[in-house]
Design a protein around this motif. Sequence first.
Motif, mmCIF file in Angstrom:
data_model
loop_
_atom_site.group_PDB
_atom_site.id
_atom_site.type_symbol
_atom_site.label_atom_id
_atom_site.label_comp_id
_atom_site.label_asym_id
_atom_site.label_seq_id
_atom_site.Cartn_x
_atom_site.Cartn_y
_atom_site.Cartn_z
ATOM 1 N N LEU A 54 0.861 -1.172 0.000
ATOM 2 C CA LEU A 54 0.000 0.000 0.000
ATOM 3 C C LEU A 54 0.897 1.221 0.000
ATOM 4 O O LEU A 54 1.887 1.269 0.738
ATOM 5 N N ASN A 55 0.583 2.198 -0.838
ATOM 6 C CA ASN A 55 1.349 3.428 -0.910
ATOM 7 C C ASN A 55 0.444 4.567 -0.447
ATOM 8 O O ASN A 55 -0.615 4.793 -1.035
ATOM 9 N N PHE A 88 3.991 -7.819 4.206
ATOM 10 C CA PHE A 88 3.258 -6.700 3.618
ATOM 11 C C PHE A 88 4.137 -5.454 3.636
ATOM 12 O O PHE A 88 4.819 -5.175 4.615
ATOM 13 N N VAL A 89 4.148 -4.700 2.544
ATOM 14 C CA VAL A 89 4.980 -3.506 2.428
ATOM 15 C C VAL A 89 4.093 -2.265 2.436
ATOM 16 O O VAL A 89 3.109 -2.191 1.701
ATOM 17 N N LEU A 90 4.467 -1.314 3.276
ATOM 18 C CA LEU A 90 3.773 -0.035 3.378
ATOM 19 C C LEU A 90 4.746 1.061 2.970
ATOM 20 O O LEU A 90 5.815 1.204 3.562
ATOM 21 N N ALA A 91 4.397 1.809 1.923
ATOM 22 C CA ALA A 91 5.217 2.928 1.456
ATOM 23 C C ALA A 91 4.551 4.229 1.885
ATOM 24 O O ALA A 91 3.346 4.412 1.685
ATOM 25 N N PHE A 116 3.360 3.664 12.677
ATOM 26 C CA PHE A 116 3.237 2.288 12.215
ATOM 27 C C PHE A 116 4.279 1.370 12.847
ATOM 28 O O PHE A 116 4.015 0.185 13.053
ATOM 29 N N GLN A 117 5.442 1.896 13.215
ATOM 30 C CA GLN A 117 6.444 1.078 13.898
ATOM 31 C C GLN A 117 6.009 0.750 15.323
ATOM 32 O O GLN A 117 6.070 -0.403 15.739
ATOM 33 N N THR A 118 5.596 1.756 16.074
ATOM 34 C CA THR A 118 5.250 1.519 17.482
ATOM 35 C C THR A 118 3.863 0.915 17.649
ATOM 36 O O THR A 118 3.658 0.070 18.520
ATOM 37 N N LEU A 124 8.171 0.406 4.818
ATOM 38 C CA LEU A 124 8.042 -0.386 6.035
ATOM 39 C C LEU A 124 7.520 -1.765 5.653
ATOM 40 O O LEU A 124 6.811 -1.919 4.653
ATOM 41 N N THR A 125 7.849 -2.769 6.448
ATOM 42 C CA THR A 125 7.344 -4.113 6.193
ATOM 43 C C THR A 125 6.730 -4.684 7.462
ATOM 44 O O THR A 125 7.223 -4.438 8.565
ATOM 45 N N GLY A 126 5.665 -5.424 7.272
ATOM 46 C CA GLY A 126 5.008 -6.090 8.391
ATOM 47 C C GLY A 126 5.537 -7.496 8.553
ATOM 48 O O GLY A 126 6.293 -7.998 7.718
ATOM 49 N N GLU A 127 5.131 -8.164 9.631
ATOM 50 C CA GLU A 127 5.594 -9.524 9.913
ATOM 51 C C GLU A 127 5.250 -10.501 8.793
ATOM 52 O O GLU A 127 5.966 -11.463 8.571
#
Length: 74
Positions: free
Chosen positions: A7-8, A47-50, A21-23, A41-44
């Motif tokens: 998701l961008n 999933f990639v978040l831009a 999103f990190q915390t 960012l990447t989730g466990e």
Amino acid sequence: MTRLNHLNLSVSDVPELTRFFQTGFGFNLMAQRGACTFTLLTGEDGFVLALMHDKTVTPDTYPKMFHVGFLVAS
């Protein structure tokens, strides 16, 4: 099975949303570019978040019904 890959989001404050999103959701930093203007960012689950800075983004410029929903434990 079809799965959402990434998701961008165009945002006004990349560093603040990166911390959120990190915390809040445990995303890990993959990459940063520019002067706090682009973060991946990447989730466990991979999933990639831009997050990309867009100076034209304000509360008035996003469609009123745009949102992202999350399931959280509490």
